[in-house]
Design an enzyme around this catalytic site. Structure first.
Site, PDB file in Angstrom:
ATOM      1  N   LYS A  99      17.884  61.615  40.740  1.00  0.00           N
ATOM      2  CA  LYS A  99      18.994  61.087  40.008  1.00  0.00           C
ATOM      3  C   LYS A  99      18.732  59.439  39.774  1.00  0.00           C
ATOM      4  O   LYS A  99      19.269  58.937  38.666  1.00  0.00           O
ATOM      5  CB  LYS A  99      20.443  61.178  41.057  1.00  0.00           C
ATOM      6  CG  LYS A  99      21.376  60.205  40.934  1.00  0.00           C
ATOM      7  CD  LYS A  99      22.503  60.550  42.071  1.00  0.00           C
ATOM      8  CE  LYS A  99      22.397  59.764  43.020  1.00  0.00           C
ATOM      9  NZ  LYS A  99      22.880  58.256  43.104  1.00  0.00           N
ATOM     10  N   ASN A 100      18.186  58.673  40.904  1.00  0.00           N
ATOM     11  CA  ASN A 100      18.135  57.310  40.717  1.00  0.00           C
ATOM     12  C   ASN A 100      17.100  56.756  39.683  1.00  0.00           C
ATOM     13  O   ASN A 100      16.936  55.653  39.603  1.00  0.00           O
ATOM     14  CB  ASN A 100      18.183  56.509  42.090  1.00  0.00           C
ATOM     15  CG  ASN A 100      19.198  56.932  42.917  1.00  0.00           C
ATOM     16  OD1 ASN A 100      20.399  57.343  42.318  1.00  0.00           O
ATOM     17  ND2 ASN A 100      19.053  56.837  44.087  1.00  0.00           N
TER      18      ASN A 100
ATOM     19  N   CYS B 207      31.996  50.248  46.655  1.00  0.00           N
ATOM     20  CA  CYS B 207      32.137  51.884  46.849  1.00  0.00           C
ATOM     21  C   CYS B 207      32.391  52.210  48.556  1.00  0.00           C
ATOM     22  O   CYS B 207      32.402  51.070  49.056  1.00  0.00           O
ATOM     23  CB  CYS B 207      31.121  52.533  46.295  1.00  0.00           C
ATOM     24  SG  CYS B 207      29.563  52.208  47.309  1.00  0.00           S
TER      25      CYS B 207
ATOM     26  N   ARG C 286      28.716  46.138  46.875  1.00  0.00           N
ATOM     27  CA  ARG C 286      27.771  46.442  45.616  1.00  0.00           C
ATOM     28  C   ARG C 286      28.002  45.536  44.520  1.00  0.00           C
ATOM     29  O   ARG C 286      28.274  45.793  43.266  1.00  0.00           O
ATOM     30  CB  ARG C 286      28.348  47.981  45.174  1.00  0.00           C
ATOM     31  CG  ARG C 286      28.494  48.946  46.084  1.00  0.00           C
ATOM     32  CD  ARG C 286      27.280  49.368  46.742  1.00  0.00           C
ATOM     33  NE  ARG C 286      26.102  49.726  45.868  1.00  0.00           N
ATOM     34  CZ  ARG C 286      26.084  51.182  45.680  1.00  0.00           C
ATOM     35  NH1 ARG C 286      26.790  51.926  46.192  1.00  0.00           N
ATOM     36  NH2 ARG C 286      24.920  51.552  44.910  1.00  0.00           N
TER      37      ARG C 286
ATOM     38  N   ASP D 190      18.701  55.692  52.037  1.00  0.00           N
ATOM     39  CA  ASP D 190      19.354  57.084  51.387  1.00  0.00           C
ATOM     40  C   ASP D 190      19.180  58.114  52.280  1.00  0.00           C
ATOM     41  O   ASP D 190      19.565  59.469  51.977  1.00  0.00           O
ATOM     42  CB  ASP D 190      18.867  57.366  49.916  1.00  0.00           C
ATOM     43  CG  ASP D 190      19.519  56.271  48.783  1.00  0.00           C
ATOM     44  OD1 ASP D 190      19.206  56.102  47.925  1.00  0.00           O
ATOM     45  OD2 ASP D 190      20.530  55.500  49.470  1.00  0.00           O
TER      46      ASP D 190
ATOM     47  N   ARG E  63      27.437  64.883  42.980  1.00  0.00           N
ATOM     48  CA  ARG E  63      27.125  63.803  42.109  1.00  0.00           C
ATOM     49  C   ARG E  63      25.531  63.723  42.005  1.00  0.00           C
ATOM     50  O   ARG E  63      24.869  62.933  41.217  1.00  0.00           O
ATOM     51  CB  ARG E  63      27.612  62.485  42.638  1.00  0.00           C
ATOM     52  CG  ARG E  63      29.056  62.294  42.428  1.00  0.00           C
ATOM     53  CD  ARG E  63      29.569  60.852  43.135  1.00  0.00           C
ATOM     54  NE  ARG E  63      28.780  59.844  42.229  1.00  0.00           N
ATOM     55  CZ  ARG E  63      28.856  58.536  42.600  1.00  0.00           C
ATOM     56  NH1 ARG E  63      29.945  58.099  43.085  1.00  0.00           N
ATOM     57  NH2 ARG E  63      28.177  57.695  41.828  1.00  0.00           N
TER      58      ARG E  63
HETATM   59  C1  EPZ Z   1      20.241  51.831  44.224  1.00  0.00           C
HETATM   60  O1  EPZ Z   1      21.663  51.233  44.280  1.00  0.00           O
HETATM   61  C2  EPZ Z   1      20.424  53.304  44.376  1.00  0.00           C
HETATM   62  N1  EPZ Z   1      21.328  53.839  43.399  1.00  0.00           N
HETATM   63  C3  EPZ Z   1      21.116  53.594  45.855  1.00  0.00           C
HETATM   64  O2  EPZ Z   1      21.141  55.107  46.014  1.00  0.00           O
HETATM   65  C4  EPZ Z   1      19.847  53.025  46.875  1.00  0.00           C
HETATM   66  O3  EPZ Z   1      20.651  53.282  48.157  1.00  0.00           O
HETATM   67  C5  EPZ Z   1      19.820  51.623  46.614  1.00  0.00           C
HETATM   68  O4  EPZ Z   1      19.195  51.522  45.239  1.00  0.00           O
HETATM   69  C6  EPZ Z   1      18.700  51.182  47.704  1.00  0.00           C
HETATM   70  O5  EPZ Z   1      17.602  51.846  47.355  1.00  0.00           O
HETATM   71  C7  EPZ Z   1      21.042  54.081  42.238  1.00  0.00           C
HETATM   72  O6  EPZ Z   1      19.731  53.800  41.864  1.00  0.00           O
HETATM   73  C8  EPZ Z   1      22.014  54.608  41.091  1.00  0.00           C
HETATM   74  P1  EPZ Z   1      20.468  47.497  45.342  1.00  0.00           P
HETATM   75  P2  EPZ Z   1      21.353  49.581  44.006  1.00  0.00           P
HETATM   76  O7  EPZ Z   1      20.663  46.812  44.006  1.00  0.00           O
HETATM   77  O8  EPZ Z   1      20.952  49.465  42.733  1.00  0.00           O
HETATM   78  C9  EPZ Z   1      23.106  44.160  47.526  1.00  0.00           C
HETATM   79  C10 EPZ Z   1      22.166  57.207  46.699  1.00  0.00           C
HETATM   80  O9  EPZ Z   1      22.688  57.495  47.431  1.00  0.00           O
HETATM   81  N2  EPZ Z   1      23.158  43.416  46.188  1.00  0.00           N
HETATM   82  O10 EPZ Z   1      18.906  47.430  45.713  1.00  0.00           O
HETATM   83  O11 EPZ Z   1      22.932  49.514  43.653  1.00  0.00           O
HETATM   84  C11 EPZ Z   1      23.716  45.596  47.319  1.00  0.00           C
HETATM   85  O12 EPZ Z   1      25.257  45.173  47.629  1.00  0.00           O
HETATM   86  C12 EPZ Z   1      22.399  55.635  46.284  1.00  0.00           C
HETATM   87  O13 EPZ Z   1      21.711  57.532  45.720  1.00  0.00           O
HETATM   88  C13 EPZ Z   1      23.567  42.190  45.901  1.00  0.00           C
HETATM   89  O14 EPZ Z   1      24.252  41.649  47.003  1.00  0.00           O
HETATM   90  O15 EPZ Z   1      20.862  48.987  44.972  1.00  0.00           O
HETATM   91  C14 EPZ Z   1      23.142  46.408  48.491  1.00  0.00           C
HETATM   92  O16 EPZ Z   1      23.755  45.835  49.892  1.00  0.00           O
HETATM   93  C15 EPZ Z   1      23.282  54.737  47.052  1.00  0.00           C
HETATM   94  N3  EPZ Z   1      23.540  41.795  44.811  1.00  0.00           N
HETATM   95  C16 EPZ Z   1      21.799  45.845  48.533  1.00  0.00           C
HETATM   96  O17 EPZ Z   1      21.749  44.714  47.842  1.00  0.00           O
HETATM   97  C17 EPZ Z   1      23.146  42.425  43.683  1.00  0.00           C
HETATM   98  O18 EPZ Z   1      23.239  41.650  42.527  1.00  0.00           O
HETATM   99  C18 EPZ Z   1      20.736  46.943  47.833  1.00  0.00           C
HETATM  100  O19 EPZ Z   1      21.468  46.825  46.534  1.00  0.00           O
HETATM  101  C19 EPZ Z   1      22.572  43.513  43.681  1.00  0.00           C
HETATM  102  C20 EPZ Z   1      22.646  44.137  44.981  1.00  0.00           C
END
Ligand code: EPZ
Length: 429
Positions: free
Chosen positions: A24-25, A118, A123, A309, A401
């Site tokens: 998915k990701n 969320c 996020r 995850d 989802r």
């Molecule tokens: C991706 O989310 C995945 N989703 C998530 O999977 C996964 O948990 C996550 O990566 C970490 O591996 C998709 O790919 C659609 P991040 P993403 O940017 O890209 C903070 C699932 O269950 N952050 O690495 O949103 C953020 O708030 C989902 O399939 C900032 O602060 O993850 C989080 O605490 C859940 N500022 C952390 O970093 C930013 O600009 C990691 O976020 C970006 C992120």
């Protein structure tokens, strides 16, 4: 449509083989990357899940055509006019923000609704914005929409990410491939889905090196050199890990096919540490257990560390282990809601800030529980399979989802699970 639930009869085991769907990701971002191809790209091994439908609708609203034939999507972006990514779609799925990078790469501008938070956290997208500003993008907020402009064009830059954000790395990658000159992404995310995206961009004519490491280099090419491609999505390591936890929990053995075991190295190491037998081949993994489940400590970290995850799934294992485990969630600020649902089934868990102290109990009891996010929902169904009595999992839209035919795949492994409408199920009580 009436609320559906998943009804699980407990005291059961999972054993057998299941095919893993495409990730998915990764697939969500591959669809966004098709914007850069300016024609019909073919994306294979795409999972049949609702998030893919939402991303397909996002592309259609931008002017693309998206046709599905089973697990194959054809995404034709020739006619995309980059109107705007509407709030109602972005609010449904935060991953819609992944169109920001390719829209800027292709048009030099974009108008995307700001994503909300969320269940698992705020996020934020600050790292996306800071990185893109380094490439020459200027942002403004207009009534909840993010307006992106590149008044002086898109130029390569040396970007250092505060944190190896998956989404920020992907958006920067998809903008940088069409920027003027070289971009270096330092402290980039290393997830296998990043490698998959980079491979598709290279197949489209982009020049990317170092994907999968924390130092990624991009040589921008003129947009005219980027063309549609035919790409196959990698297997979903989180879906695979979820079924393997089912094998570890109930004894198995469970085999997942269509996954590169190197994607799950730390999670497999943890399963071995908890007393499981783990076997791997080029594209399959088998997990079984004959010994008692031993406790373990887990720190969720960016890849190649333990994946956040799989945190809920392993909390379930810890809840059934013979001893005390400590689980630390370092990636999201609020990803322990699953614990409160599991405690309704008899688990003994204490949350202290971003640590969960899990004292194993002999047997969980079936109960009515609610999915708080898709991984928690998937783990609750697994809990019901091992628990004593019946479990009814609500809010299963979260599960749909990210998991293709979750109940069907579990049933093929011997689980007694079925989907039912909530009112039929309550009438049958
Ligand atoms: C991706 O989310 C995945 N989703 C998530 O999977 C996964 O948990 C996550 O990566 C970490 O591996 C998709 O790919 C659609 P991040 P993403 O940017 O890209 C903070 C699932 O269950 N952050 O690495 O949103 C953020 O708030 C989902 O399939 C900032 O602060 O993850 C989080 O605490 C859940 N500022 C952390 O970093 C930013 O600009 C990691 O976020 C970006 C992120």
């Amino acid at each position: 449509m009436a609320e559906e639930i998943i009804i699980v009869e407990g005291n059961n085991t999972l054993a057998g083989e299941v095919a893993v769907s495409g990730a998915k990701n990764s697939a969500l971002k591959l669809i966004a990357a098709a914007l850069l191809g300016q024609g019909p790209s073919v994306i294979r091994n795409v999972p049949l899940i609702s998030d893919i439908e939402i991303m397909s609708e996002v592309l259609r609203r931008l002017g693309a055509t998206v046709e599905r034939d089973g697990h194959v999507l054809t995404v034709d972006t020739a006619e995309v006019d980059n109107s705007e990514t509407p709030y109602e779609l972005v609010s449904k799925m935060r991953a819609s923000i992944s169109v920001l990078g390719p829209l800027i790469g292709r048009f030099g501008r974009a108008r995307v609704a700001m994503p909300g938070g969320c269940q698992i956290g705020a996020r934020k997208i600050d790292m996306h914005l800071v990185g893109l500003e380094a490439l020459g993008v200027e942002f403004s907020i207009d009534h909840g929409f993010l307006e992106a402009r590149t008044p002086h064009g898109l130029a390569g830059a040396h970007v250092v990410l505060d944190f190896p954000s998956v989404g920020a790395t992907e958006n920067l990658l998809m903008a940088a491939v069409a920027a003027e000159g070289r971009t270096v992404l330092e402290n980039a995310a290393c997830e296998p889905e990043i490698v998959d995206l980079a491979n598709m961009l290279v197949a489209m004519g982009a020049r990317v090196s170092g994907a999968g490491t924390s130092l990624v280099e991009v040589e921008g090419v003129p947009l005219s050199e980027l063309r549609p491609c035919d790409h196959t999505t990698v297997g979903d390591r989180i879906e695979a890990g979820t079924f393997l936890v089912g094998g570890a929990l109930t004894g198995g053995p469970v085999t997942v096919r269509g996954i590169d075991p190197s994607f799950l190295r730390v999670a497999l190491m943890k399963l071995s540490a908890m007393g499981c037998e783990v076997q791997t081949g080029p594209d399959w993994i088998t997990v079984g257990r004959e010994r008692p489940l031993a406790p373990t400590d887990i720190q969720t970290l960016p890849h190649p560390g333990f994946p956040t995850d799989l945190q809920a799934q392993f909390m379930l294992l810890a809840a059934c282990a013979e001893g005390v485990s400590v689980i630390t969630e370092n990636v999201f600020e609020n990803r322990f809601m699953f614990a409160s649902e599991l405690m309704r089934m008899g688990a003994d868990i204490t949350i202290e800030d971003h640590h969960a102290l899990v004292r194993g109990v002999g047997m969980l009891q079936g109960a009515d529980v609610s999915s708080t996010d898709l991984r928690a929902g998937a783990a609750l169904v697994l809990a019901g399979i091992a628990a004593e009595g019946q479990t009814r999992v609500h809010e299963i839209g979260h599960i749909d989802r990210g998991y293709e035919d979750y109940a069907g795949k579990l049933a093929s492994l011997g689980a007694n699970v079925r989907r039912a409408s909530a009112e039929d199920a309550s009438a049958a009580r």
